[in-house]
Write an enzyme that holds these catalytic residues in place. Structure first.
Site, PDB file in Angstrom:
ATOM      1  N   ARG A   1      58.002  73.323  96.165  1.00  0.00           N
ATOM      2  CA  ARG A   1      59.447  73.784  96.230  1.00  0.00           C
ATOM      3  C   ARG A   1      60.279  72.554  96.453  1.00  0.00           C
ATOM      4  O   ARG A   1      61.506  72.803  96.486  1.00  0.00           O
ATOM      5  CB  ARG A   1      59.409  74.232  97.534  1.00  0.00           C
ATOM      6  CG  ARG A   1      58.526  75.929  97.550  1.00  0.00           C
ATOM      7  CD  ARG A   1      58.299  76.345  98.658  1.00  0.00           C
ATOM      8  NE  ARG A   1      56.945  75.979  99.351  1.00  0.00           N
ATOM      9  CZ  ARG A   1      56.677  76.221 100.693  1.00  0.00           C
ATOM     10  NH1 ARG A   1      57.063  77.063 101.379  1.00  0.00           N
ATOM     11  NH2 ARG A   1      55.614  75.825 101.237  1.00  0.00           N
TER      12      ARG A   1
ATOM     13  N   LYS B   1      56.075  65.277  98.127  1.00  0.00           N
ATOM     14  CA  LYS B   1      56.806  65.708  99.267  1.00  0.00           C
ATOM     15  C   LYS B   1      56.854  64.831 100.569  1.00  0.00           C
ATOM     16  O   LYS B   1      58.087  64.262 101.171  1.00  0.00           O
ATOM     17  CB  LYS B   1      56.682  67.006  99.625  1.00  0.00           C
ATOM     18  CG  LYS B   1      57.449  67.442 101.112  1.00  0.00           C
ATOM     19  CD  LYS B   1      57.315  68.929 101.050  1.00  0.00           C
ATOM     20  CE  LYS B   1      55.848  69.380 101.752  1.00  0.00           C
ATOM     21  NZ  LYS B   1      55.816  70.560 102.128  1.00  0.00           N
TER      22      LYS B   1
ATOM     23  N   TYR C   1      85.913  35.405  94.363  1.00  0.00           N
ATOM     24  CA  TYR C   1      84.608  35.168  94.367  1.00  0.00           C
ATOM     25  C   TYR C   1      84.053  34.019  95.186  1.00  0.00           C
ATOM     26  O   TYR C   1      84.109  32.815  94.576  1.00  0.00           O
ATOM     27  CB  TYR C   1      83.803  35.549  93.194  1.00  0.00           C
ATOM     28  CG  TYR C   1      82.372  35.390  93.097  1.00  0.00           C
ATOM     29  CD1 TYR C   1      81.417  36.117  93.998  1.00  0.00           C
ATOM     30  CD2 TYR C   1      81.749  34.348  92.388  1.00  0.00           C
ATOM     31  CE1 TYR C   1      80.128  36.058  93.897  1.00  0.00           C
ATOM     32  CE2 TYR C   1      80.235  34.161  92.276  1.00  0.00           C
ATOM     33  CZ  TYR C   1      79.242  35.000  93.035  1.00  0.00           C
ATOM     34  OH  TYR C   1      78.211  34.814  93.223  1.00  0.00           O
TER      35      TYR C   1
ATOM     36  N   ASN D   1      91.020  27.621 103.186  1.00  0.00           N
ATOM     37  CA  ASN D   1      91.990  28.572 102.769  1.00  0.00           C
ATOM     38  C   ASN D   1      91.555  28.912 100.936  1.00  0.00           C
ATOM     39  O   ASN D   1      91.904  28.026 100.178  1.00  0.00           O
ATOM     40  CB  ASN D   1      93.441  28.588 103.011  1.00  0.00           C
ATOM     41  CG  ASN D   1      94.276  29.711 102.798  1.00  0.00           C
ATOM     42  OD1 ASN D   1      93.764  30.598 101.656  1.00  0.00           O
ATOM     43  ND2 ASN D   1      95.193  29.875 103.583  1.00  0.00           N
TER      44      ASN D   1
ATOM     45  N   ALA E   1      94.007  33.534  96.168  1.00  0.00           N
ATOM     46  CA  ALA E   1      93.720  34.870  95.760  1.00  0.00           C
ATOM     47  C   ALA E   1      93.397  34.628  94.187  1.00  0.00           C
ATOM     48  O   ALA E   1      94.089  33.679  93.629  1.00  0.00           O
ATOM     49  CB  ALA E   1      95.223  35.608  95.714  1.00  0.00           C
TER      50      ALA E   1
ATOM     51  N   TYR F   1      77.115  29.939  88.193  1.00  0.00           N
ATOM     52  CA  TYR F   1      76.150  30.338  87.327  1.00  0.00           C
ATOM     53  C   TYR F   1      76.565  29.869  85.826  1.00  0.00           C
ATOM     54  O   TYR F   1      77.754  30.077  85.258  1.00  0.00           O
ATOM     55  CB  TYR F   1      75.956  31.716  87.226  1.00  0.00           C
ATOM     56  CG  TYR F   1      74.706  32.287  86.328  1.00  0.00           C
ATOM     57  CD1 TYR F   1      73.482  31.792  86.498  1.00  0.00           C
ATOM     58  CD2 TYR F   1      74.917  33.401  85.380  1.00  0.00           C
ATOM     59  CE1 TYR F   1      72.580  32.449  85.724  1.00  0.00           C
ATOM     60  CE2 TYR F   1      74.111  33.839  84.489  1.00  0.00           C
ATOM     61  CZ  TYR F   1      72.635  33.388  84.875  1.00  0.00           C
ATOM     62  OH  TYR F   1      71.919  33.911  83.959  1.00  0.00           O
TER      63      TYR F   1
HETATM   64  C1  UD1 Z   1      51.780  75.619 107.384  1.00  0.00           C
HETATM   65  C2  UD1 Z   1      50.781  76.694 108.184  1.00  0.00           C
HETATM   66  C3  UD1 Z   1      51.581  77.538 108.951  1.00  0.00           C
HETATM   67  C4  UD1 Z   1      52.734  76.963 109.700  1.00  0.00           C
HETATM   68  C5  UD1 Z   1      53.470  75.906 108.710  1.00  0.00           C
HETATM   69  C6  UD1 Z   1      54.213  74.852 109.714  1.00  0.00           C
HETATM   70  C7  UD1 Z   1      48.509  76.712 107.016  1.00  0.00           C
HETATM   71  C8  UD1 Z   1      47.716  77.861 106.291  1.00  0.00           C
HETATM   72  N1  UD1 Z   1      49.901  77.392 107.241  1.00  0.00           N
HETATM   73  O1  UD1 Z   1      52.339  76.486 106.275  1.00  0.00           O
HETATM   74  O2  UD1 Z   1      50.693  78.460 109.745  1.00  0.00           O
HETATM   75  O3  UD1 Z   1      53.600  78.040 110.211  1.00  0.00           O
HETATM   76  O4  UD1 Z   1      52.518  75.187 108.078  1.00  0.00           O
HETATM   77  O5  UD1 Z   1      55.304  74.228 109.022  1.00  0.00           O
HETATM   78  O6  UD1 Z   1      48.199  76.120 107.511  1.00  0.00           O
HETATM   79  N2  UD1 Z   1      48.136  70.387 102.620  1.00  0.00           N
HETATM   80  C9  UD1 Z   1      46.968  69.474 102.330  1.00  0.00           C
HETATM   81  N3  UD1 Z   1      46.353  69.944 101.367  1.00  0.00           N
HETATM   82  C10 UD1 Z   1      46.166  71.384 101.014  1.00  0.00           C
HETATM   83  C11 UD1 Z   1      47.256  71.975 101.550  1.00  0.00           C
HETATM   84  C12 UD1 Z   1      48.407  71.466 102.312  1.00  0.00           C
HETATM   85  O7  UD1 Z   1      46.996  68.176 102.560  1.00  0.00           O
HETATM   86  O8  UD1 Z   1      45.384  71.788 100.380  1.00  0.00           O
HETATM   87  C13 UD1 Z   1      49.325  69.389 103.336  1.00  0.00           C
HETATM   88  C14 UD1 Z   1      50.518  69.543 102.795  1.00  0.00           C
HETATM   89  O9  UD1 Z   1      50.717  68.310 102.051  1.00  0.00           O
HETATM   90  C15 UD1 Z   1      51.649  69.730 103.970  1.00  0.00           C
HETATM   91  C16 UD1 Z   1      50.988  70.489 104.906  1.00  0.00           C
HETATM   92  O10 UD1 Z   1      49.500  70.354 104.456  1.00  0.00           O
HETATM   93  O11 UD1 Z   1      52.071  68.506 104.410  1.00  0.00           O
HETATM   94  C17 UD1 Z   1      51.218  71.690 104.978  1.00  0.00           C
HETATM   95  O12 UD1 Z   1      51.123  72.484 103.785  1.00  0.00           O
HETATM   96  P1  UD1 Z   1      52.097  73.734 103.381  1.00  0.00           P
HETATM   97  O13 UD1 Z   1      51.599  73.998 102.037  1.00  0.00           O
HETATM   98  O14 UD1 Z   1      53.737  73.161 103.500  1.00  0.00           O
HETATM   99  O15 UD1 Z   1      51.847  74.795 104.480  1.00  0.00           O
HETATM  100  P2  UD1 Z   1      52.984  75.908 105.091  1.00  0.00           P
HETATM  101  O16 UD1 Z   1      53.006  76.720 103.749  1.00  0.00           O
HETATM  102  O17 UD1 Z   1      54.358  75.324 105.302  1.00  0.00           O
HETATM  103 CA    CA Z   2      55.154  73.066 105.370  1.00  0.00          CA
END
Ligand code: UD1
Ligand code: CA
Length: 456
Positions: free
Chosen positions: A17, A24, A366, A377, A380, A387
């Protein structure tokens, strides 16, 4: 004795997103990657081990965050938060307590993490939750009639009545490590998104008779996640507002707390004033009574007492003494060092140069790679040609030198103390101290000259 704490932070997702080539968790918030904020909160707990789960853009993330106390675990492919946690726990010792959290919830407070870790130390599952105004898109915390936590249901899997629940999962959970690993190994992707949900662990714990205790955060903003750039910008304002408040409460005047950006550390002594639209990056220190006018950028700068930085000035890696005046529209580049009472005016650029006490370059000049004494002083439109097209050279200008307007001082050059350089001169060899040096065509007037007239 409390069992050792190991922490896992999840950062393997792509962050679709965000619509970005940058993973991200590396998007900056107040100048630091999102996940660096989470890691800073975790470090406050002094865990035994800290693992970051990476996947999408793993190399870039690892390079950006490399630290001796951080282990990277690769999750390939990312199949959900539960899968990510499972992969990481397999790399950590199982004799302690594990705290698993998300890399995209940057303002999570260390105290809240400490309290769920404590719940886990006592053999229960600690869950960090919050009541929020708009729970859309988040996992809902389902409680039983007695108020006990029973499960977390994701938005996409929730019934309409579950969607009406205002208590959400923040994404941070702590439990005895061995037990957590067992629950994670039993996860299935039987849900709307076809993913392994970390959140399913809650219902498993309840089914196994392990109580889940929620620590409910009241400050909603501190547990908001970042999924898109609008949420990122909203959290940026929250964090900036907090930084501005802290400064104001400690005695700094900030003309409009909604219009300041601190992307690093800003230290202000007493009675500092900061006008609107300023950006502070790296480490900036403003001494007693310093004033920063509107729309200035200061990056790694030290400003002395009662110095005024006027509007639209751009200062980087510079040290400025007391009672100086810089700007409006001044540019100080790396290595600019101004002693006390120095004036740098509009459209003046200073680079890798030292200006002694009371020296002035007030307009359109400069000064590069030079050492200027005191009370110089610099006129201007005058510049130091530092360089030669291949190399840069240093120049030395003694105390009390007056450089007239529109001069070119060709480096390396030495100008003795007390010398005066006549306006319009191009100086290519040493100008002796105490004397007037002129290097320009002598002025001539022609009494017989007639201005041409248009024919016909
Ligand atoms: C998640 C939670 C949700 C919570 C919300 C809070 C789950 C299933 N959902 O949803 O309950 O309310 O966060 O912000 O846990 N990530 C991995 N590997 C993966 C998937 C994700 O490392 O396979 C990491 C992502 O990089 C991210 C974090 O986990 O930093 C959260 O993932 P994201 O997909 O943003 O979860 P949400 O849909 O926000
Ligand atoms: Ca999230």
């Amino acid at each position: 004795m409390a069992s050792p704490l190991d922490v896992v932070i999840l950062a393997a997702g792509q962050g679709k997103r965000m619509h970005s080539a940058l993973p991200k968790v590396l998007h900056p918030l107040a100048g630091e990657p999102l996940v660096a904020h989470v890691l800073a909160s975790v470090r406050a707990l002094a865990p035994r081990a800290m693992a970051l789960v990476v996947g999408h853009g793993a190399e870039v993330v690892e390079r950006a965050l490399a630290a001796p106390d951080l282990t990277f675990v690769r999750q390939n492919p990312p199949r959900g938060t539960g899968d990510a946690a499972r992969v990481a726990l397999a790399e950590l010792p199982s004799d302690g307590v594990a705290l698993v959290g998300l890399g995209d919830v940057p303002l999570v407070p260390a105290e809240a993490l400490a309290s769920i870790a404590e719940i886990a130390q006592a053999g229960r599952v600690g869950l960090l939750t919050a009541r929020v105004r708009d729970p859309f898109g988040l996992g809902r915390v389902v409680r039983g009639p007695a108020g006990d936590v029973q499960a977390i249901v994701e938005e996409t899997d929730a019934t309409p009545s579950q969607r009406a629940i205002g208590e959400i999962n923040t994404g941070f959970i702590a439990a005895p490590a061995a037990q957590l690993a067992r629950w994670l190994s039993r996860l299935t992707p039987h849900n709307a998104q076809g993913e392994y949900y970390l959140t399913d662990v809650v219902a498993m714990a309840v089914a196994d008779g392990v109580p889940v205790e929620a620590h409910v955060v009241t400050d909603e903003a501190s547990v908001l996640g970042v999924n898109d750039r609008a949420q990122l910008a909203a959290l940026e304002r929250v964090l900036q507002r907090r930084k501005a408040n802290a400064l104001m409460l400690a005695g700094t005047t900030i003309v409009d707390a909604e219009r300041i950006d601190i992307r690093g550390s800003l230290q202000c002594a007493r009675d500092v004033t900061i006008d609107v639209g300023c950006v502070f990056e790296g480490h900036v220190r403003l001494a007693d009574g310093a004033h920063v006018g509107p729309y200035c950028v200061l990056r790694d700068v030290i400003v002395g007492e009662r110095t005024r930085i006027e509007a639209y000035s751009h200062l980087e890696k510079a040290t400025i003494g007391a009672q100086c005046r810089v700007g409006p529209y001044a540019r100080l580049r790396p290595g600019a060092e101004l002693a006390d009472d120095v004036h740098i005016g509009n459209f003046v650029e200073v680079k890798a140069s030292t200006l002694g006490q009371g020296s002035k370059a007030n307009h359109l000049a400069y000064v590069g790679d030079a050492t200027l004494g005191s009370r110089v002083n610099f006129g201007a439109g005058s510049i130091i040609a530092n360089y030669d097209g291949a190399n840069k050279h240093r120049s030395v200008i003694g105390d009390d030198v007056h450089v007239g307007s529109n001069c070119v001082l060709v480096a390396p050059i030495t100008i003795g103390a007390g010398a005066t350089i006549g306006g319009g001169s191009t100086i290519v060899k040493e100008a002796p101290g105490g004397q007037l040096t002129l290097a320009r065509a002598p002025q001539v007037s022609n009494a017989r000259w007639k201005r041409p007239r248009k024919k016909g």
